[in-house]
Design a protein around this motif. Structure first.
Motif, mmCIF file in Angstrom:
data_model
loop_
_atom_site.group_PDB
_atom_site.id
_atom_site.type_symbol
_atom_site.label_atom_id
_atom_site.label_comp_id
_atom_site.label_asym_id
_atom_site.label_seq_id
_atom_site.Cartn_x
_atom_site.Cartn_y
_atom_site.Cartn_z
ATOM 1 N N LEU A 411 21.423 49.022 -38.876
ATOM 2 C CA LEU A 411 22.208 48.637 -40.052
ATOM 3 C C LEU A 411 21.929 49.525 -41.262
ATOM 4 O O LEU A 411 22.658 49.465 -42.256
ATOM 5 N N GLY A 412 20.844 50.327 -41.197
ATOM 6 C CA GLY A 412 20.500 51.202 -42.320
ATOM 7 C C GLY A 412 19.980 50.453 -43.528
ATOM 8 O O GLY A 412 20.203 50.872 -44.676
ATOM 9 N N LEU A 413 19.263 49.348 -43.301
ATOM 10 C CA LEU A 413 18.716 48.561 -44.409
ATOM 11 C C LEU A 413 17.661 49.348 -45.176
ATOM 12 O O LEU A 413 16.810 50.011 -44.575
ATOM 13 N N LYS A 414 17.685 49.243 -46.512
ATOM 14 C CA LYS A 414 16.717 49.950 -47.351
ATOM 15 C C LYS A 414 16.323 49.069 -48.524
ATOM 16 O O LYS A 414 17.183 48.638 -49.299
ATOM 17 N N ALA A 415 15.028 48.801 -48.655
ATOM 18 C CA ALA A 415 14.535 47.961 -49.748
ATOM 19 C C ALA A 415 14.523 48.737 -51.053
ATOM 20 O O ALA A 415 14.496 49.969 -51.066
ATOM 21 N N THR A 416 14.499 48.007 -52.155
ATOM 22 C CA THR A 416 14.359 48.644 -53.466
ATOM 23 C C THR A 416 12.903 48.701 -53.904
ATOM 24 O O THR A 416 12.593 49.199 -54.988
ATOM 25 N N GLY A 417 11.987 48.167 -53.090
ATOM 26 C CA GLY A 417 10.572 48.159 -53.453
ATOM 27 C C GLY A 417 9.704 48.117 -52.227
ATOM 28 O O GLY A 417 10.117 48.531 -51.135
ATOM 29 N N MET A 418 8.493 47.583 -52.355
ATOM 30 C CA MET A 418 7.545 47.580 -51.264
ATOM 31 C C MET A 418 6.623 46.376 -51.367
ATOM 32 O O MET A 418 6.646 45.640 -52.352
ATOM 33 N N ALA A 419 5.833 46.158 -50.309
ATOM 34 C CA ALA A 419 4.685 45.241 -50.300
ATOM 35 C C ALA A 419 5.033 43.761 -50.167
ATOM 36 O O ALA A 419 4.152 42.973 -49.869
ATOM 37 N N VAL A 420 6.269 43.353 -50.404
ATOM 38 C CA VAL A 420 6.639 41.958 -50.167
ATOM 39 C C VAL A 420 7.653 41.909 -49.025
ATOM 40 O O VAL A 420 8.538 42.758 -48.928
ATOM 41 N N THR A 421 7.498 40.904 -48.160
ATOM 42 C CA THR A 421 8.321 40.827 -46.958
ATOM 43 C C THR A 421 8.816 39.405 -46.709
ATOM 44 O O THR A 421 8.392 38.462 -47.373
ATOM 45 N N VAL A 422 9.696 39.271 -45.734
ATOM 46 C CA VAL A 422 10.286 38.008 -45.281
ATOM 47 C C VAL A 422 10.870 37.242 -46.480
ATOM 48 O O VAL A 422 11.712 37.788 -47.179
ATOM 49 N N ILE A 423 10.421 36.025 -46.781
ATOM 50 C CA ILE A 423 11.077 35.237 -47.840
ATOM 51 C C ILE A 423 10.957 35.906 -49.210
ATOM 52 O O ILE A 423 11.971 36.102 -49.896
#
Length: 467
Positions: A411-423
């Protein structure tokens, strides 16, 4: 006697008694005990103690997982029983003497970059929120279009989202000086010099809007906005140089001479040697990582999503902090986070299956909260307390992580940050990607849950393992 006092006493007894304990500290989820002889630890007895979600020996410390909030109360009771307590950082200095050279190097690497992560998390959330409010669908709810957004508001959001990365070398140099025994404020100033407005801006040079300065006709000199490795190397060498100078100058001249010589030598070496060389190295690392993450057919997501939690067990996952920071600084997005969040979610899915399937009240009380902890981004209770303990649930979680990571990559998903995941990680995908983000997490959880329920766990197997 309170329950927590009883637990504290049971812990002391299970790890070999008072005489086997050097010191006790704690982090967000774990009680960390330095012991004299790890052979005296009764692992089974520790795991039977109420509220214990798992325990393991790592990096010279015996770490007992209690979870957020609970660990503070147990630590307080241990302290009240008269045992030597320590700060986590002080105890880490004791523990750093143990382990292989590679383990110590990775631990040091983590010590440098982990303190920087909170501000980068905040920056990522700001990026996500800006992405949310700038979406046409959201603006249309208020009768607006992107053209209606004022320049002043855009400037304000730019301050929130760009500052940490523009001054990233200052943060890295500060933290590196701190870890390697230098004076942090000298490291901070050295890092700020690397992004001085007197130097050609790195982004402007890359965009063709400015030209690099050239010393001796061939050494390119630019600012290092958004760079990591040059500041990291400069910080290591700078801290060592400062300590060497301080040993050799009279105390009466230390205040003037040490910072003067340290900054003079280091900014010269950094701009003329360290910067040009290691910026090239950094560019190469980023290029390789980008190519791996862009492998076709979801291969990168399949591999990273499937193997990430194996790396977490070894404790060397902090190495990838630098990669995520580089990705965000260069591209303002982080496809790595989209993949690893699936590996985290899958551990929660496997632990949830164990908790719902078992008839053991104690295991239910351990597995269900552990799964929720994983859904909040903390996998240690689920891994060490449940999944790895019974073997197959951990394997099924790796498969779930691979399935989710594969989908995220496709899907090419890309976060705007780091270190936090899931909820908590949902806040990094508010820029129009939230539905895809939920989908990949659901896939990871569902695959891990179904496989664990069908093939990965039964109370019969539990009894065989615990006999």
């Amino acid at each position: 006697m309170s329950e927590n006092r009883k637990i504290a006493e049971d812990v002391i007894e299970a790890v070999g008694g008072r005489e086997n304990i050097q010191s006790v500290a704690h982090c967000a989820t774990r009680l960390r005990i330095m012991v004299n002889d790890k052979e005296k630890i009764n692992q089974e007895q520790v795991e039977e103690i109420g509220k214990v979600k798992g325990a393991f020996f790592n990096s010279g410390q015996y770490q007992i997982i209690f979870g957020t909030g609970t660990v503070n109360k147990i630590y307080e009771e241990v302290s009240n029983l008269g045992l030597d307590t320590n700060s986590a950082s002080d105890q880490k200095k004791e523990a750093i003497k143990s382990g292989s050279t590679f383990q110590r190097a990775i631990r040091t690497f983590g010590d440098v970059f982990v303190p920087i992560i909170p501000v980068l998390v905040a920056t990522g959330l700001f990026m996500g929120l800006r992405g949310l409010v700038m979406q046409e669908q959201i603006l249309s709810l208020f009768g607006m279009t992107p053209d209606d957004i004022s320049q002043n508001f855009l400037l304000f959001t730019q301050v929130l989202t760009d500052t940490a990365f523009v001054f990233l070398p200052a943060l890295v140099a500060w933290s590196t000086f701190r870890v390697f025994g230098g004076t942090p404020i000298i490291g901070l100033i050295l890092g700020l010099m690397l992004v001085s407005p007197a130097l050609p801006n790195a982004y402007a040079v890359a965009g063709g809007d400015a030209e690099a300065l050239h010393f001796l006709g061939f050494i390119p000199v630019v600012g290092y906005q958004g760079s990591v490795i040059p500041a990291f190397i400069a910080g290591i060498l700078g801290a060592k140089l400062e300590r060497a100078i301080r040993k050799r100058v009279p105390e009466s001249l230390d205040l003037i001479t040490t910072p003067f010589l340290t900054l003079l030598v280091m900014i010269t070496v950094s701009l003329l040697i360290i910067g040009p060389i290691f910026h090239t190295v950094e560019t190469g690392i980023l290029s390789v990582a980008t190519k791996v993450l862009s492998w076709p057919f979801g291969i990168s997501g399949l591999l990273i999503g499937g193997l990430n939690q194996l790396i977490v067990i070894t404790g060397v996952h902090h190495v990838f902090n630098m990669l995520e920071i580089q990705l965000l600084a260069e591209f303002k997005n982080n496809p790595y986070n989209a993949i690893i969040t699936c590996s985290v979610a899958a551990q929660g899915g496997a632990a949830l299956a164990v908790g719902l399937k078992t008839k053991s009240a104690k295991l239910k009380a351990l597995a269900l909260p552990s799964s929720f902890s994983a859904f909040l981004g903390i996998t240690e209770p689920a891994i060490f307390g449940v999944n790895l303990r019974y073997g197959k649930p951990f394997i099924m979680a790796l498969i779930g992580g691979a399935a989710g990571g594969f989908t995220a990559s496709i899907l090419g998903l890309k976060a705007t940050g780091m270190a936090v995941t899931v909820i908590p990680g949902t806040l990094l995908y508010l820029n129009g990607q939230i539905l895809q983000y939920i989908l990949v997490n659901v896939i990871a959880i569902a695959v891990a849950f179904i496989l664990t329920w069908m093939f990965g766990f039964s109370d019969k197997v539990k009894k065989e393992i615990e006999q």
